[in-house]
Design a protein around this motif. Structure first.
Motif, mmCIF file in Angstrom:
data_model
loop_
_atom_site.group_PDB
_atom_site.id
_atom_site.type_symbol
_atom_site.label_atom_id
_atom_site.label_comp_id
_atom_site.label_asym_id
_atom_site.label_seq_id
_atom_site.Cartn_x
_atom_site.Cartn_y
_atom_site.Cartn_z
ATOM 1 N N ASN A 113 19.964 5.785 45.083
ATOM 2 C CA ASN A 113 20.887 6.669 44.382
ATOM 3 C C ASN A 113 20.337 8.083 44.304
ATOM 4 O O ASN A 113 21.052 9.067 44.545
ATOM 5 C CB ASN A 113 21.153 6.107 42.985
ATOM 6 N N ALA A 123 25.524 10.616 38.925
ATOM 7 C CA ALA A 123 25.262 9.442 39.765
ATOM 8 C C ALA A 123 24.073 8.658 39.235
ATOM 9 O O ALA A 123 24.090 7.420 39.199
ATOM 10 C CB ALA A 123 25.017 9.872 41.211
ATOM 11 N N ALA A 254 28.986 6.088 43.513
ATOM 12 C CA ALA A 254 27.765 5.462 43.003
ATOM 13 C C ALA A 254 27.959 3.971 42.779
ATOM 14 O O ALA A 254 27.056 3.165 43.072
ATOM 15 C CB ALA A 254 27.335 6.142 41.699
#
Length: 307
Positions: A113, A123, A254
């Motif tokens: 991520n 995110a 995400a």
């Protein structure tokens, strides 16, 4: 775009995993100590900072929770149907279900991520929340399923394990301080920031050292079935739920990427701890992590088009 994702997001992850493998071969690292550092300091610090600096609204937080509940519910239903069709015994059913539900959203998902979204706080907060839910699932359902509901002292053990987890406390305190807009003194914020910044490198080095302890064996059909569901079916379910909920932008991307993580190391740790199909669990972790270099590249690309 695919080449950029491979070079800028995925390959850095696997280079760090590779360093962990090399260091484990060369120095026989103390995996117990590394795991404790990750579990009790670095990961809680990363979760706390993600929540404290979060850009998520209460509505988005609720949507992420709803997404995760639906996602896990569908995966559980699939694992139950497959276990019934394959006529797994009780122990194998628990191991198989854990291989689908307990993914590596922490020491693999958080770095993915971070690189995919270049440290975007929104995110990062979504992934940190998913990782927190995953930790709760591991030490409640994960323990209960693998030990069996009739085992003496099981529920007490699960509750004690849950209460010992630092991540939920970090999550709640981070959200609370964020909501109250309370500033942190430097002597607290700086150590947490240092830990947060070290998370990617330390977590992936640890992951490399952990997975290399398992010898690679390629003969178990059930392992491939688990990996297929984990790497292909699970993200397809994630995409469908995102579309169903009408999520857009970075939160949607995400969540889609978070749904494509490999099998979590915790599923193997639990299998070893309770001697429940440890070979199966180890192989699903190792093979899914290796193959994820392909699937996560495609999923990151797809997420940017869908959301």
């Amino acid at each position: 775009m695919i080449a950029d994702i491979l070079l800028e997001v995925v390959l850095p992850i696997f280079v760090l995993i590779g360093f962990g493998i090399i260091m484990q071969y060369a120095f026989k690292l103390d995996l117990y100590t590394l795991a404790k550092i990750n579990f009790y300091y670095i990961t809680p610090a990363a979760v706390f900072m993600s929540m404290y600096e979060s850009k998520m609204s209460p509505q988005l937080l609720g949507m992420v929770a709803l997404f995760y509940a639906l996602y896990i519910g569908v995966l559980y239903l699939i694992s139950t149907l497959v276990a019934k069709q394959r006529r797994f015994n009780r122990g194998m059913k628990a191991a198989f279900t854990n291989s689908l539900l307990l993914d590596n959203s922490g020491n693999y998902g958080l770095p993915i991520n971070d690189l995919a979204f270049k440290g975007d706080p929104m995110a990062g907060s979504v992934q940190a929340l998913i990782m927190s839910f995953q930790s709760l699932l591991t030490f409640t359902y994960g323990v209960i399923s693998i030990q069996g509901a009739k085992t003496e002292g099981l529920y007490k053990q699960a509750i004690i394990g849950f209460l010992k987890m630092p991540v939920p406390y970090a999550l709640v305190i981070g959200i609370l301080l964020h909501a109250l807009a309370l500033p942190l003194p430097v002597f607290i914020s700086q150590p947490l920031t240092y830990a947060d910044q070290s998370m990617v490198a330390i977590a992936l080095l640890t992951l490399g050292a952990q997975i290399i302890k398992y010898p690679l064996r390629l003969r178990r059909l059930d392992v491939y079935l688990s990996v297929l569901l984990r790497l292909l079916v699970a993200p397809a379910i994630g995409i469908l739920i995102v579309l169903l909920l009408g999520l857009k932008g970075i939160p949607a991307q995400a969540l889609i990427i978070a749904s494509g993580m490999p099998v979590g190391v915790n599923s193997s740790i639990l299998a070893e701890e309770y001697q429940n199909e440890p070979d199966f669990a180890a192989q699903t972790v190792l093979i899914s992590t290796i193959l994820n270099v392909i699937t996560i590249t495609g999923l990151i690309t797809l997420a940017k088009f869908i959301a």
